[in-house]
Motif scaffolding. Structure first.
Motif, PDB file in Angstrom:
ATOM      1  N   ASN A 104      49.342  11.866  11.328  1.00 33.65           N
ATOM      2  CA  ASN A 104      48.524  12.979  10.740  1.00 33.65           C
ATOM      3  C   ASN A 104      48.628  12.463   8.797  1.00 33.65           C
ATOM      4  O   ASN A 104      48.314  11.107   8.338  1.00 33.65           O
ATOM      5  CB  ASN A 104      49.697  14.245  10.514  1.00 33.65           C
ATOM      6  N   GLY A 105      47.194  12.571   8.845  1.00 39.52           N
ATOM      7  CA  GLY A 105      46.451  12.449   7.202  1.00 39.52           C
ATOM      8  C   GLY A 105      45.154  12.641   7.491  1.00 39.52           C
ATOM      9  O   GLY A 105      44.515  12.049   8.776  1.00 39.52           O
ATOM     10  N   PRO A 131      49.593  13.050   4.677  1.00 41.50           N
ATOM     11  CA  PRO A 131      50.512  11.912   5.659  1.00 41.50           C
ATOM     12  C   PRO A 131      51.035  11.913   6.070  1.00 41.50           C
ATOM     13  O   PRO A 131      53.220  12.589   5.817  1.00 41.50           O
ATOM     14  CB  PRO A 131      50.418  10.579   5.065  1.00 41.50           C
ATOM     15  N   ALA A 132      51.320  11.330   8.074  1.00 42.93           N
ATOM     16  CA  ALA A 132      53.215  11.428   8.835  1.00 42.93           C
ATOM     17  C   ALA A 132      52.997  10.525   9.299  1.00 42.93           C
ATOM     18  O   ALA A 132      52.312  10.755   9.872  1.00 42.93           O
ATOM     19  CB  ALA A 132      52.926  12.997   9.183  1.00 42.93           C
ATOM     20  N   ALA A 133      53.550   9.548   9.527  1.00 43.83           N
ATOM     21  CA  ALA A 133      53.547   8.361  10.118  1.00 43.83           C
ATOM     22  C   ALA A 133      54.818   7.669  10.375  1.00 43.83           C
ATOM     23  O   ALA A 133      55.946   8.079   9.666  1.00 43.83           O
ATOM     24  CB  ALA A 133      52.830   7.839   8.975  1.00 43.83           C
ATOM     25  N   ARG A 134      55.622   6.725  11.314  1.00 49.02           N
ATOM     26  CA  ARG A 134      56.458   5.888  11.444  1.00 49.02           C
ATOM     27  C   ARG A 134      55.866   4.601  11.779  1.00 49.02           C
ATOM     28  O   ARG A 134      54.907   4.376  11.612  1.00 49.02           O
ATOM     29  CB  ARG A 134      56.528   6.141  12.806  1.00 49.02           C
ATOM     30  N   VAL A 135      57.174   3.989  11.137  1.00 52.11           N
ATOM     31  CA  VAL A 135      57.112   2.158  11.156  1.00 52.11           C
ATOM     32  C   VAL A 135      58.260   1.647  11.915  1.00 52.11           C
ATOM     33  O   VAL A 135      58.890   0.975  11.854  1.00 52.11           O
ATOM     34  CB  VAL A 135      56.675   1.776   9.560  1.00 52.11           C
ATOM     35  N   PRO A 136      57.476   1.408  13.228  1.00 49.27           N
ATOM     36  CA  PRO A 136      58.607   1.358  14.654  1.00 49.27           C
ATOM     37  C   PRO A 136      59.542   0.212  14.015  1.00 49.27           C
ATOM     38  O   PRO A 136      60.851   0.470  14.653  1.00 49.27           O
ATOM     39  CB  PRO A 136      57.434   0.762  16.159  1.00 49.27           C
ATOM     40  N   ILE A 137      58.770  -1.239  13.473  1.00 53.03           N
ATOM     41  CA  ILE A 137      59.431  -2.282  12.938  1.00 53.03           C
ATOM     42  C   ILE A 137      60.729  -2.120  12.438  1.00 53.03           C
ATOM     43  O   ILE A 137      61.850  -2.749  12.554  1.00 53.03           O
ATOM     44  CB  ILE A 137      58.835  -3.431  12.635  1.00 53.03           C
ATOM     45  N   ALA A 145      54.761  13.047   3.554  1.00 49.08           N
ATOM     46  CA  ALA A 145      54.532  13.113   1.645  1.00 49.08           C
ATOM     47  C   ALA A 145      53.323  14.252   1.952  1.00 49.08           C
ATOM     48  O   ALA A 145      52.395  14.338   2.571  1.00 49.08           O
ATOM     49  CB  ALA A 145      54.379  11.749   0.849  1.00 49.08           C
ATOM     50  N   GLU A 146      53.169  14.687   0.604  1.00 51.14           N
ATOM     51  CA  GLU A 146      51.750  15.627   0.915  1.00 51.14           C
ATOM     52  C   GLU A 146      50.334  15.214   0.123  1.00 51.14           C
ATOM     53  O   GLU A 146      49.574  15.439   0.475  1.00 51.14           O
ATOM     54  CB  GLU A 146      52.664  16.489  -0.911  1.00 51.14           C
ATOM     55  N   MET A 147      50.926  13.569  -0.166  1.00 47.29           N
ATOM     56  CA  MET A 147      49.478  13.350  -1.362  1.00 47.29           C
ATOM     57  C   MET A 147      50.127  11.963  -0.693  1.00 47.29           C
ATOM     58  O   MET A 147      50.516  11.515  -1.638  1.00 47.29           O
ATOM     59  CB  MET A 147      49.115  13.832  -1.794  1.00 47.29           C
ATOM     60  N   THR A 148      48.767  10.744  -0.605  1.00 50.22           N
ATOM     61  CA  THR A 148      49.344   9.289  -0.791  1.00 50.22           C
ATOM     62  C   THR A 148      48.300   8.694  -1.696  1.00 50.22           C
ATOM     63  O   THR A 148      46.974   8.741  -0.745  1.00 50.22           O
ATOM     64  CB  THR A 148      49.556   8.207   0.711  1.00 50.22           C
ATOM     65  N   PRO A 149      47.965   8.675  -2.492  1.00 49.21           N
ATOM     66  CA  PRO A 149      46.614   7.180  -3.172  1.00 49.21           C
ATOM     67  C   PRO A 149      46.425   6.269  -2.932  1.00 49.21           C
ATOM     68  O   PRO A 149      47.704   5.567  -2.893  1.00 49.21           O
ATOM     69  CB  PRO A 149      47.018   7.442  -4.818  1.00 49.21           C
ATOM     70  N   ILE A 150      45.717   5.983  -2.393  1.00 48.57           N
ATOM     71  CA  ILE A 150      45.103   4.448  -1.988  1.00 48.57           C
ATOM     72  C   ILE A 150      43.887   3.554  -2.904  1.00 48.57           C
ATOM     73  O   ILE A 150      42.776   5.019  -3.354  1.00 48.57           O
ATOM     74  CB  ILE A 150      44.576   4.653  -0.452  1.00 48.57           C
ATOM     75  N   THR A 151      44.429   2.158  -3.869  1.00 47.59           N
ATOM     76  CA  THR A 151      43.804   2.210  -4.761  1.00 47.59           C
ATOM     77  C   THR A 151      42.760   0.880  -4.263  1.00 47.59           C
ATOM     78  O   THR A 151      43.771   0.229  -3.829  1.00 47.59           O
ATOM     79  CB  THR A 151      43.962   1.740  -5.735  1.00 47.59           C
ATOM     80  N   ILE A 152      41.701   0.374  -3.881  1.00 46.37           N
ATOM     81  CA  ILE A 152      40.841  -0.361  -3.536  1.00 46.37           C
ATOM     82  C   ILE A 152      41.010  -1.408  -4.707  1.00 46.37           C
ATOM     83  O   ILE A 152      39.551  -1.058  -5.546  1.00 46.37           O
ATOM     84  CB  ILE A 152      39.962  -0.540  -2.895  1.00 46.37           C
ATOM     85  N   VAL A 153      40.796  -2.709  -5.160  1.00 46.76           N
ATOM     86  CA  VAL A 153      40.740  -3.317  -6.205  1.00 46.76           C
ATOM     87  C   VAL A 153      40.428  -5.209  -5.757  1.00 46.76           C
ATOM     88  O   VAL A 153      40.984  -5.443  -5.387  1.00 46.76           O
ATOM     89  CB  VAL A 153      41.571  -3.631  -7.800  1.00 46.76           C
TER      90      VAL A 153
END
Length: 279
Positions: A104-105, A131-137, A145-153
């Motif tokens: 989700n997300g 967002p909703a995710a799994r990290v299989p490794i 989470a309610e919200m995840t911010p992503i910054t691109i620099v």
């Protein structure tokens, strides 16, 4: 002027789970080049002789993106705005399930693309809501989470530190940095740290062994570079630990190297509780 049409059943490759169909029409005139796709992608690009460019993407249920700017030999400037992407729909096409499974997300934000085609610079801010995710490794349970911010620099994509929950219990702080080289992938590094003394069920699957446990973690993961290095460091404190290491793996040290060896480095401290098994 002339018109050209390009159609294909789909683009395939190691990075794709599904065929990505191609259906483009290119209209060339003395003053402009216009590119239009079929409705599934919903792409429209109009490039004028002056260097001005307009980009619109309207793919139903997947993404909407607008762009406007100028392309020039000495440098480009493209403003990317009204970004609205259903992340799980995108990941239905991308073959990264070994690393992350997105359930989700909704990503919304804006960015700018500057520099030249040989040395591009991407900057921006994107928020991923619910967002909703799994990290299989490492963490096969669903993290939310309610919200995840992503910054691109300048081509560095920072998935900023955030607290994620499992079944509404905050349990894990995580952040990630993805570095691009031009328009391609260079490397990524991620941090995972348990919070509130909340154990999560994890399955760490790495060369020579795997660990299945209810655990507290403090981990750093790295993958990429010219030598495709995979490195994991940190600590795991586990209860109900199942430690699996095939005899063939343990006895292969000093023998013939595998046909496609993985460049793997680890300094990992694993502490088990009173319930542990080794097989």
């Amino acid at each position: 002027s002339f018109v050209a049409t390009l159609k294909s059943d789909g683009v395939t490759g190691n990075h794709f789970k599904k065929n990505v169909p191609l259906d483009f029409t290119v209209l060339y005139t003395q003053d402009a080049v216009t590119v239009m796709s079929g409705p599934k992608l919903g792409l429209f690009v109009n490039y004028l002789k002056s260097g001005d460019i307009t980009i619109n993407v309207d793919s139903p249920d997947i993404m909407k993106i607008n762009g406007m700017g100028t392309i020039a030999k000495e440098g480009n400037y493209i403003d990317i705005y009204n970004v609205d992407v259903t992340v799980a729909k995108v990941f239905e096409f991308i073959n990264y399930d070994n690393w992350v499974i997105v359930e989700n997300g909704q990503a919304k934000g804006s960015a700018t693309l500057t520099g030249t085609w040989s040395d591009p610079k991407l900057n921006g801010l994107v928020n991923v809501y619910e967002p909703a995710a799994r990290v299989p490794i490492a963490v096969p349970v669903k993290l939310q989470a309610e919200m995840t911010p992503i910054t691109i620099v300048d081509n560095d994509i920072y998935v900023n530190r955030n607290t994620y929950s499992v079944k509404n219990k905050p349990c894990l702080d995580a952040d990630c940095r993805i570095v691009l080289k031009g328009f391609g992938f260079d490397y990524l590094e991620c941090f995972f740290k348990s919070v509130n003394n909340e154990k999560i069920h994890g399955h760490l699957d790495i060369p020579l062994f795997s660990v299945d446990t209810d655990m507290l973690v403090d981990l750093w993961l790295y993958y990429g570079g010219d030598d495709a290095l995979f490195e994991i460091d940190g600590s795991i404190i586990g209860e109900n630990v199942n430690f699996i290491s095939p005899i063939s793996s343990l006895t292969s040290v000093g023998g013939e190297p595998p046909e496609n060896p993985l460049n793997f480095v680890s300094t990992l401290n694993i502490t088990t509780g009173s319930h542990a098994s080794i097989s």
